[in-house]
Design an enzyme around this catalytic site. Structure first.
Site, PDB file in Angstrom:
ATOM      1  N   GLU A 196       5.322 -10.019 -20.047  1.00 41.15           N
ATOM      2  CA  GLU A 196       4.793  -8.672 -20.235  1.00 41.15           C
ATOM      3  C   GLU A 196       4.503  -8.434 -21.715  1.00 41.15           C
ATOM      4  O   GLU A 196       5.136  -9.026 -22.591  1.00 41.15           O
ATOM      5  CB  GLU A 196       5.784  -7.630 -19.709  1.00 41.15           C
TER       6      GLU A 196
ATOM      7  N   ASN B 156      -2.189 -11.730 -15.586  1.00 41.42           N
ATOM      8  CA  ASN B 156      -1.658 -11.689 -14.228  1.00 41.42           C
ATOM      9  C   ASN B 156      -2.381 -10.640 -13.392  1.00 41.42           C
ATOM     10  O   ASN B 156      -2.422  -9.462 -13.749  1.00 41.42           O
ATOM     11  CB  ASN B 156      -0.156 -11.368 -14.285  1.00 41.42           C
TER      12      ASN B 156
ATOM     13  N   ASN C 266     -29.906  22.522  20.424  1.00 43.87           N
ATOM     14  CA  ASN C 266     -28.915  21.787  21.212  1.00 43.87           C
ATOM     15  C   ASN C 266     -27.550  22.451  21.278  1.00 43.87           C
ATOM     16  O   ASN C 266     -26.696  22.017  22.049  1.00 43.87           O
ATOM     17  CB  ASN C 266     -28.751  20.372  20.643  1.00 43.87           C
TER      18      ASN C 266
ATOM     19  N   ARG D 149     -46.245  31.784  25.019  1.00 44.99           N
ATOM     20  CA  ARG D 149     -46.648  32.602  23.877  1.00 44.99           C
ATOM     21  C   ARG D 149     -46.964  34.009  24.368  1.00 44.99           C
ATOM     22  O   ARG D 149     -47.436  34.186  25.491  1.00 44.99           O
ATOM     23  CB  ARG D 149     -47.910  32.063  23.206  1.00 44.99           C
TER      24      ARG D 149
ATOM     25  N   ASP E  23      -5.066  -1.769  -3.330  1.00 43.53           N
ATOM     26  CA  ASP E  23      -6.014  -1.059  -4.201  1.00 43.53           C
ATOM     27  C   ASP E  23      -6.917  -2.013  -4.976  1.00 43.53           C
ATOM     28  O   ASP E  23      -7.440  -1.662  -6.028  1.00 43.53           O
ATOM     29  CB  ASP E  23      -5.268  -0.144  -5.172  1.00 43.53           C
TER      30      ASP E  23
ATOM     31  N   HIS F  60     -42.709  14.856  10.910  1.00 40.02           N
ATOM     32  CA  HIS F  60     -42.372  15.729   9.801  1.00 40.02           C
ATOM     33  C   HIS F  60     -41.740  17.038  10.249  1.00 40.02           C
ATOM     34  O   HIS F  60     -42.002  17.547  11.328  1.00 40.02           O
ATOM     35  CB  HIS F  60     -43.587  16.057   8.914  1.00 40.02           C
TER      36      HIS F  60
ATOM     37  N   ALA G 200       0.830  -1.210   0.000  1.00 42.50           N
ATOM     38  CA  ALA G 200       0.000   0.000   0.000  1.00 42.50           C
ATOM     39  C   ALA G 200       0.861   1.255   0.000  1.00 42.50           C
ATOM     40  O   ALA G 200       0.505   2.266   0.598  1.00 42.50           O
ATOM     41  CB  ALA G 200      -0.923  -0.009   1.215  1.00 42.50           C
ATOM     42  N   ALA G 201       2.007   1.178  -0.694  1.00 40.35           N
ATOM     43  CA  ALA G 201       2.941   2.302  -0.688  1.00 40.35           C
ATOM     44  C   ALA G 201       2.834   3.175  -1.925  1.00 40.35           C
ATOM     45  O   ALA G 201       3.545   4.172  -2.038  1.00 40.35           O
ATOM     46  CB  ALA G 201       4.378   1.778  -0.553  1.00 40.35           C
TER      47      ALA G 201
ATOM     48  N   LYS H 166      -4.133   6.925  -2.211  1.00 36.41           N
ATOM     49  CA  LYS H 166      -5.041   6.152  -3.066  1.00 36.41           C
ATOM     50  C   LYS H 166      -5.837   5.112  -2.302  1.00 36.41           C
ATOM     51  O   LYS H 166      -7.058   4.995  -2.465  1.00 36.41           O
ATOM     52  CB  LYS H 166      -4.243   5.474  -4.181  1.00 36.41           C
TER      53      LYS H 166
END
EC number: 2.7.7.23
Length: 452
Positions: A158, A173, A372, A426, A108, A349, A12-13, A25
């Site tokens: 390749e 691959n 709040n 009120r 990834d 509602h 993950a580098a 990424k």
């Protein structure tokens, strides 16, 4: 026979420059969970399994995410990015501790499954020393081809180096690999960098294993499962695949999705029986929905717990910390946050309920606001069981409304209301006879003529 132990190394580098993002990424999300978290969750995690994650020197956040998901993860840093084999050897210390099976995966590839990790190990138990995960590509252009003879992997070729016949191969691959732990370090240390980029490629391990007189093999999976994510477009494609998986799994478990393609789920969403999800619902991380609950259209839920036969929406937003009791109802244009709403309570509602506890069977009228926040701190509103809050009321926290109490419509409540009491706040209503005519007449005298 004693079960084999394993070490999974997740690479993950990578910089992920094509993502055009300030976020590393592997921290980009799919179905509410980072790419890395998906891979770590799928990797073996039994008592005899270890995990190592290789990160870049400037990606501490990636290491933090790995530890959050898997507290057992060992973090290793690849100081220089010199190829995949070099990245694996950044975890040399973990490899040297020994393992029967060494698994190598990439952070990834969020669609890889635990079942595929398990299948990847099986040939190691049957005499193979190295196993490569392959897939049949709809368009193999750009992928390394897996050359197989007599059921054995002979090379990873390749595209630039492939012959005309090898270019016809569609078995490609995926990069994911398993190596017999007894030979892993020896094989990895033999990989050189005599290539145009001067990098150490993990794919060279196949030739080294064969030179040692050992066997390499292939297992296949779907192309979807090994999608690597390098761009935002690929991220969106992975989201589409993951959402399809999650929807199918939900429906297989008995959830009714009226228009599945319009519903978005998180990877950790849990459902009871006979849940109904109407069209255009978005469910974020941390949501559980119990038996018989109904989520109506255009609702958005995150980190919320929905009780049995509760109803949400339409057009409701449930934010983190919301808990609905059995049979509770959140109606249209209601927002909740850090709110416990007990069994049978109704918030039908046009209401905001934040930092609040609403007792069983209480009724909250339209337009009620729990006030709040004082600009610095959050404060709690407590509404007792069976209480009735009239429409267009403001409850200024901290405040308590007693069990069975009533609050008259239009009130601004700043003091606690005792059990069974009525609170009304009120001004006295006045009526001024003839005022409307006098007002209109005065306005008419001062109005400028319209231009023609």
């Amino acid at each position: 026979m004693t079960a084999r132990n394993s070490l999974t190394i997740v690479l993950a580098a990578g910089e992920g420059t094509r993502m055009r993002s300030s976020l590393p990424k592997v921290l980009n999300p799919v179905a509410g969970r980072s790419l890395l978290a998906h891979v770590l969750s799928a990797a073996p995690h039994g008592e005899r399994d270890r995990l190592a994650v290789v990160i870049g020197p400037d990606h501490q956040a990636v290491g933090d995410e790995a530890k959050r998901v898997r507290s057992d993860a060992a973090i290793h840093i690849q100081a220089q990015r010199l190829g995949t084999a070099h990245a694996v050897l950044a975890a040399r210390e973990a490899i040297a501790q020994g393992a029967d099976d060494l698994l190598i995966a990439f952070g990834d590839t969020p669609l890889i499954s635990a079942e595929t990790f398990a299948r990847l190990r099986e040939p190691l138990h049957d005499g193979s020393s190295l196993v490569v995960l392959g897939f049949r590509a709809a368009d193999p252009t750009g992928y390394g081809r897996l050359v197989v003879q007599d059921g054995k992997l002979t090379a990873i070729r390749e595209q630039a180096d492939a012959s005309a016949d090898e270019l016809k191969i569609t078995l490609c691959n995926a990069g994911v690999m398993a190596i017999d732990g007894k030979i892993a370090l020896d094989v990895l240390d033999k990989i050189g960098n005599a290539n145009a980029k001067g990098e150490y490629y993990l794919t060279d391990a196949v030739g080294i294993v064969r030179d040692l007189g050992l066997t390499a093999s292939v297992i296949e999976t779907s192309e979807d499962e090994v999608r690597g994510i390098n761009t935002k477009a690929q991220l969106a494609e992975a989201e589409t695949v993951m959402q399809t998986r999650l929807r199918l799994a939900a429906m297989a478990a008995g959830v009714t999705l009226i228009a599945p393609e319009t519903v978005y789920l998180a990877a950790d969403t849990t459902f009871g029986k006979d849940v109904v999800i109407e069209p255009f619902v978005v469910i974020g991380p941390g949501v559980s929905i119990a038996d018989g609950a109904v989520i109506h259209s255009f609702s958005h839920l995150t980190e919320a717990k929905i009780g049995s036969k509760a109803q949400v929406g339409p057009y409701a937003r449930l934010r983190p910390g919301t808990s609905l009791g059995d049979g509770a109802k959140i109606g249209n244009f209601v927002e909740t946050k850090a709110a416990q709403i007990d069994a049978g309570a109704k918030v039908n509602h046009l209401t905001y309920i934040g930092d609040a506890h609403i007792g069983a069977s209480a009724n909250i009228g339209a337009g009620t606001i729990t006030c709040n926040y004082d600009g610095f701190d959050k404060h709690k509103t407590e509404i007792g069981a069976g209480a009735f809050i009239g429409s267009n009321s403001s409850l200024v926290a901290p405040v308590k409304i007693g069990t069975g109490a009533y609050v008259g419509s239009g009130s601004v409540i700043t003091k606690d209301v005792p059990d069974g009491a009525l609170a009304v706040e009120r001004n006295v209503q006045t009526a001024k006879d003839g005022w409307a005519k006098r007002f209109r007449d005065a306005k008419s005298r001062h109005r400028k003529p319209k231009a023609h």
